[in-house]
Design a protein around this motif. Structure first.
Motif, PDB file in Angstrom:
ATOM      1  N   ILE A 125       0.773  -1.285  -0.018  1.00 52.10           N
ATOM      2  CA  ILE A 125      -0.104   0.054   0.003  1.00 52.10           C
ATOM      3  C   ILE A 125       0.774   1.196   0.128  1.00 52.10           C
ATOM      4  CG2 ILE A 125      -1.668   1.244   1.310  1.00 52.10           C
ATOM      5  CD1 ILE A 125      -2.864  -1.057  -0.009  1.00 52.10           C
ATOM      6  N   LEU A 126       2.095   1.334   0.716  1.00 53.20           N
ATOM      7  CA  LEU A 126       2.743   2.510   0.609  1.00 53.20           C
ATOM      8  C   LEU A 126       3.513   2.598  -0.450  1.00 53.20           C
ATOM      9  CD1 LEU A 126       4.439   4.699   2.270  1.00 53.20           C
ATOM     10  CD2 LEU A 126       6.275   2.776   2.669  1.00 53.20           C
ATOM     11  N   LEU A 127       3.922   1.758  -1.185  1.00 55.94           N
ATOM     12  CA  LEU A 127       4.262   1.888  -2.471  1.00 55.94           C
ATOM     13  C   LEU A 127       3.508   2.254  -3.541  1.00 55.94           C
ATOM     14  CD1 LEU A 127       6.750   1.506  -4.386  1.00 55.94           C
ATOM     15  CD2 LEU A 127       6.197  -0.958  -4.718  1.00 55.94           C
ATOM     16  N   ALA A 128       2.323   1.698  -3.360  1.00 59.03           N
ATOM     17  CA  ALA A 128       1.150   2.010  -4.320  1.00 59.03           C
ATOM     18  C   ALA A 128       0.680   3.718  -4.236  1.00 59.03           C
ATOM     19  CB  ALA A 128      -0.225   1.349  -4.174  1.00 59.03           C
ATOM     20  N   CYS A 129       0.792   3.908  -2.943  1.00 55.22           N
ATOM     21  CA  CYS A 129       0.406   5.534  -2.904  1.00 55.22           C
ATOM     22  C   CYS A 129       1.631   6.188  -3.159  1.00 55.22           C
ATOM     23  CB  CYS A 129       0.310   5.559  -1.189  1.00 55.22           C
ATOM     24  SG  CYS A 129      -0.934   5.023  -0.559  1.00 55.22           S
ATOM     25  N   ILE A 130       2.845   5.837  -3.102  1.00 53.68           N
ATOM     26  CA  ILE A 130       4.074   6.734  -3.538  1.00 53.68           C
ATOM     27  C   ILE A 130       3.895   6.745  -5.108  1.00 53.68           C
ATOM     28  CG2 ILE A 130       6.318   6.792  -3.977  1.00 53.68           C
ATOM     29  CD1 ILE A 130       6.761   5.694  -0.912  1.00 53.68           C
ATOM     30  N   MET A 131       3.586   5.413  -5.684  1.00 52.53           N
ATOM     31  CA  MET A 131       3.458   5.646  -7.291  1.00 52.53           C
ATOM     32  C   MET A 131       2.393   6.457  -7.722  1.00 52.53           C
ATOM     33  SD  MET A 131       4.422   1.892  -8.090  1.00 52.53           S
ATOM     34  CE  MET A 131       4.839   2.232  -9.771  1.00 52.53           C
ATOM     35  N   VAL A 132       1.455   6.378  -6.951  1.00 50.24           N
ATOM     36  CA  VAL A 132       0.193   7.324  -7.684  1.00 50.24           C
ATOM     37  C   VAL A 132       0.465   8.724  -7.253  1.00 50.24           C
ATOM     38  CG1 VAL A 132      -2.002   7.899  -6.863  1.00 50.24           C
ATOM     39  CG2 VAL A 132      -1.646   5.362  -6.969  1.00 50.24           C
ATOM     40  N   LYS A 133       1.131   9.073  -6.070  1.00 47.92           N
ATOM     41  CA  LYS A 133       1.497  10.363  -5.808  1.00 47.92           C
ATOM     42  C   LYS A 133       2.324  11.173  -7.186  1.00 47.92           C
ATOM     43  CE  LYS A 133       3.386  13.433  -2.454  1.00 47.92           C
ATOM     44  NZ  LYS A 133       2.324  14.623  -2.416  1.00 47.92           N
ATOM     45  N   PHE A 134       3.492  10.279  -7.246  1.00 42.61           N
ATOM     46  CA  PHE A 134       4.519  10.735  -8.235  1.00 42.61           C
ATOM     47  C   PHE A 134       4.096  10.480  -9.606  1.00 42.61           C
ATOM     48  CE2 PHE A 134       6.417  10.800  -4.132  1.00 42.61           C
ATOM     49  CZ  PHE A 134       7.161  12.241  -4.199  1.00 42.61           C
ATOM     50  N   ARG A 135       2.951   9.630  -9.944  1.00 47.67           N
ATOM     51  CA  ARG A 135       2.732   9.256 -11.255  1.00 47.67           C
ATOM     52  C   ARG A 135       3.627   8.348 -11.967  1.00 47.67           C
ATOM     53  NH1 ARG A 135      -1.672  11.630 -13.207  1.00 47.67           N
ATOM     54  NH2 ARG A 135      -1.218  11.633 -15.276  1.00 47.67           N
ATOM     55  N   TRP A 136       4.294   7.443 -11.079  1.00 51.57           N
ATOM     56  CA  TRP A 136       5.052   6.441 -11.705  1.00 51.57           C
ATOM     57  C   TRP A 136       4.366   5.276 -12.190  1.00 51.57           C
ATOM     58  CZ3 TRP A 136       8.690   6.444  -6.638  1.00 51.57           C
ATOM     59  CH2 TRP A 136       9.464   7.495  -6.691  1.00 51.57           C
ATOM     60  N   GLY A 137       5.200   4.426 -13.010  1.00 48.30           N
ATOM     61  CA  GLY A 137       4.488   3.184 -13.591  1.00 48.30           C
ATOM     62  C   GLY A 137       4.289   3.292 -14.991  1.00 48.30           C
ATOM     63  N   PHE A 138       3.967   2.187 -15.595  1.00 49.01           N
ATOM     64  CA  PHE A 138       3.932   1.875 -17.169  1.00 49.01           C
ATOM     65  C   PHE A 138       2.484   2.174 -17.542  1.00 49.01           C
ATOM     66  CE2 PHE A 138       7.380  -0.895 -15.218  1.00 49.01           C
ATOM     67  CZ  PHE A 138       8.381  -0.353 -15.712  1.00 49.01           C
ATOM     68  N   THR A 139       2.194   2.355 -18.735  1.00 45.51           N
ATOM     69  CA  THR A 139       1.088   2.569 -19.336  1.00 45.51           C
ATOM     70  C   THR A 139       0.656   1.458 -20.347  1.00 45.51           C
ATOM     71  OG1 THR A 139       1.854   4.189 -20.923  1.00 45.51           O
ATOM     72  CG2 THR A 139       0.867   5.073 -18.779  1.00 45.51           C
ATOM     73  N   PHE A 140       1.710   0.585 -20.563  1.00 48.35           N
ATOM     74  CA  PHE A 140       1.322  -0.373 -21.790  1.00 48.35           C
ATOM     75  C   PHE A 140       0.597  -1.365 -21.433  1.00 48.35           C
ATOM     76  CE2 PHE A 140       5.316  -1.802 -20.011  1.00 48.35           C
ATOM     77  CZ  PHE A 140       5.178  -3.002 -20.001  1.00 48.35           C
ATOM     78  N   ILE A 141       0.117  -1.707 -20.397  1.00 47.89           N
ATOM     79  CA  ILE A 141      -0.781  -2.751 -19.772  1.00 47.89           C
ATOM     80  C   ILE A 141      -2.093  -2.386 -19.910  1.00 47.89           C
ATOM     81  CG2 ILE A 141      -1.566  -4.174 -17.961  1.00 47.89           C
ATOM     82  CD1 ILE A 141       1.009  -5.161 -18.823  1.00 47.89           C
ATOM     83  N   SER A 142      -3.117  -3.134 -20.521  1.00 50.23           N
ATOM     84  CA  SER A 142      -4.459  -2.638 -20.746  1.00 50.23           C
ATOM     85  C   SER A 142      -5.324  -3.920 -20.726  1.00 50.23           C
ATOM     86  CB  SER A 142      -4.603  -1.961 -22.198  1.00 50.23           C
ATOM     87  OG  SER A 142      -4.049  -2.691 -23.277  1.00 50.23           O
ATOM     88  N   SER A 143      -6.630  -3.602 -20.540  1.00 49.98           N
ATOM     89  CA  SER A 143      -7.781  -4.701 -20.721  1.00 49.98           C
ATOM     90  C   SER A 143      -7.653  -5.165 -22.109  1.00 49.98           C
ATOM     91  CB  SER A 143      -9.100  -4.365 -20.150  1.00 49.98           C
ATOM     92  OG  SER A 143      -9.430  -3.242 -21.409  1.00 49.98           O
ATOM     93  N   ARG A 144      -8.319  -6.171 -22.238  1.00 45.79           N
ATOM     94  CA  ARG A 144      -8.507  -6.816 -23.712  1.00 45.79           C
ATOM     95  C   ARG A 144      -9.357  -6.020 -24.628  1.00 45.79           C
ATOM     96  NH1 ARG A 144      -8.608 -12.124 -20.832  1.00 45.79           N
ATOM     97  NH2 ARG A 144     -10.898 -12.025 -20.689  1.00 45.79           N
ATOM     98  N   SER A 145     -10.172  -5.293 -23.839  1.00 43.47           N
ATOM     99  CA  SER A 145     -11.238  -4.369 -24.640  1.00 43.47           C
ATOM    100  C   SER A 145     -10.415  -3.485 -25.385  1.00 43.47           C
ATOM    101  CB  SER A 145     -12.332  -4.097 -24.092  1.00 43.47           C
ATOM    102  OG  SER A 145     -11.835  -3.141 -22.792  1.00 43.47           O
ATOM    103  N   ALA A 146      -9.288  -2.733 -24.909  1.00 37.08           N
ATOM    104  CA  ALA A 146      -8.614  -1.659 -25.121  1.00 37.08           C
ATOM    105  C   ALA A 146      -7.732  -1.842 -26.607  1.00 37.08           C
ATOM    106  CB  ALA A 146      -7.655  -1.010 -24.109  1.00 37.08           C
ATOM    107  N   ILE A 147      -7.674  -0.724 -27.144  1.00 38.32           N
ATOM    108  CA  ILE A 147      -6.985  -0.993 -28.432  1.00 38.32           C
ATOM    109  C   ILE A 147      -5.710  -0.895 -28.107  1.00 38.32           C
ATOM    110  CG2 ILE A 147      -6.581   0.004 -30.612  1.00 38.32           C
ATOM    111  CD1 ILE A 147      -9.028   1.313 -30.613  1.00 38.32           C
ATOM    112  N   GLN A 148      -4.787  -2.068 -28.809  1.00 34.83           N
ATOM    113  CA  GLN A 148      -3.475  -2.095 -28.396  1.00 34.83           C
ATOM    114  C   GLN A 148      -2.387  -1.176 -29.201  1.00 34.83           C
ATOM    115  OE1 GLN A 148      -2.577  -6.565 -28.643  1.00 34.83           O
ATOM    116  NE2 GLN A 148      -1.531  -6.330 -26.634  1.00 34.83           N
ATOM    117  N   LYS A 149      -1.444  -0.824 -28.826  1.00 29.90           N
ATOM    118  CA  LYS A 149      -0.535   0.131 -29.584  1.00 29.90           C
ATOM    119  C   LYS A 149       0.511  -0.859 -30.391  1.00 29.90           C
ATOM    120  CE  LYS A 149      -1.323   4.011 -26.491  1.00 29.90           C
ATOM    121  NZ  LYS A 149      -0.831   4.915 -25.271  1.00 29.90           N
ATOM    122  N   PRO A 150       0.769  -0.191 -31.614  1.00 27.82           N
ATOM    123  CA  PRO A 150       2.040  -0.970 -32.434  1.00 27.82           C
ATOM    124  C   PRO A 150       3.297  -0.727 -31.455  1.00 27.82           C
ATOM    125  CG  PRO A 150       1.601   1.001 -33.261  1.00 27.82           C
ATOM    126  CD  PRO A 150       0.478   0.903 -32.216  1.00 27.82           C
TER     127      PRO A 150
END
Length: 209
Positions: A125-150
């Motif tokens: 939870i601590l790491l999750a809060c830190i990552m949300v606060k500083f907007r860290w993380g990856f964006t290439f994971i998505s649900s199956r309904s989302a359009i995949q980027k090349p």
């Protein structure tokens, strides 16, 4: 009851690492927690805890596929990163608690989990809060309904290969703790090394977006 703290925190961390909206996954988190709590209880009641790093990641994968609708290879990535992080936090706590006595470390890791579970949940939870606060993380994971980027096939193939190999090594961790004591450090180092490759190629994949 400690499972009701650990598993929601692992799901939350998995989603936050890949910057997925938590509010959209409250029901999947609850459903996944229910499944994983029962899996943990069965492993303990059937006295097959030595299979924990084999069976739990498998059911975690099924939950990501069924409840969260995440693609298979991307689910593997989520499992690899969050499980290895969780194991690192737990093993670090155990090693410090027994003052780095290897035999005591094995005994504690095999038989104690309540305080360790609370410790892991708090750090998740601590790491999750830190990552949300500083907007860290990856964006290439998505649900199956989302359009995949090349993406570049070479980077993705290395990423997926590292993740799959890491999951295989991860499944051997519990066996090394209970049966292959002399192999524990070798397997643990292999898992951490492969995690480093996963994070490296995840970063490169993120840059392509």
């Amino acid at each position: 009851m400690i499972h009701f703290l650990v598993w929601p925190s692992l799901y939350i961390l998995s989603l936050v690492i890949f910057r997925m909206r938590l509010r959209s996954y409250l029901i999947p988190i609850a459903a996944g927690t229910f499944v994983m709590v029962n899996v943990g209880a069965l492993l303990q009641s059937w006295k097959i805890v030595y299979l924990i790093t084999i069976i739990q990641p498998l059911f975690f994968l099924l939950c990501l596929l069924l409840f969260f609708k995440v693609r298979f290879l991307q689910s593997i990535l989520m499992i690899g990163i969050t499980f290895v992080y969780g194991l690192f936090i737990e093993f670090s706590y155990n090693a410090i608690m027994v003052q780095f006595d290897y035999n005591e470390f094995l005994t504690v890791t095999q038989n104690e989990y309540v305080v360790q579970g609370a410790w892991v949940a708090a750090f998740n939870i601590l790491l999750a809060c830190i990552m949300v606060k500083f907007r860290w993380g990856f964006t290439f994971i998505s649900s199956r309904s989302a359009i995949q980027k090349p993406k570049t096939a070479e980077v993705l193939s290395k990423l997926h290969f590292s993740a799959m190999t890491g999951i295989i090594c991860l499944s051997l961790v519990s066996l090394s703790i209970f049966f292959w004591n002399e192999m524990f450090f070798v397997i643990a180092i292999a898992v951490v090394t492969l995690l480093a490759f996963v994070l490296h190629y995840s970063y490169k994949s993120e840059l392509m977006d």
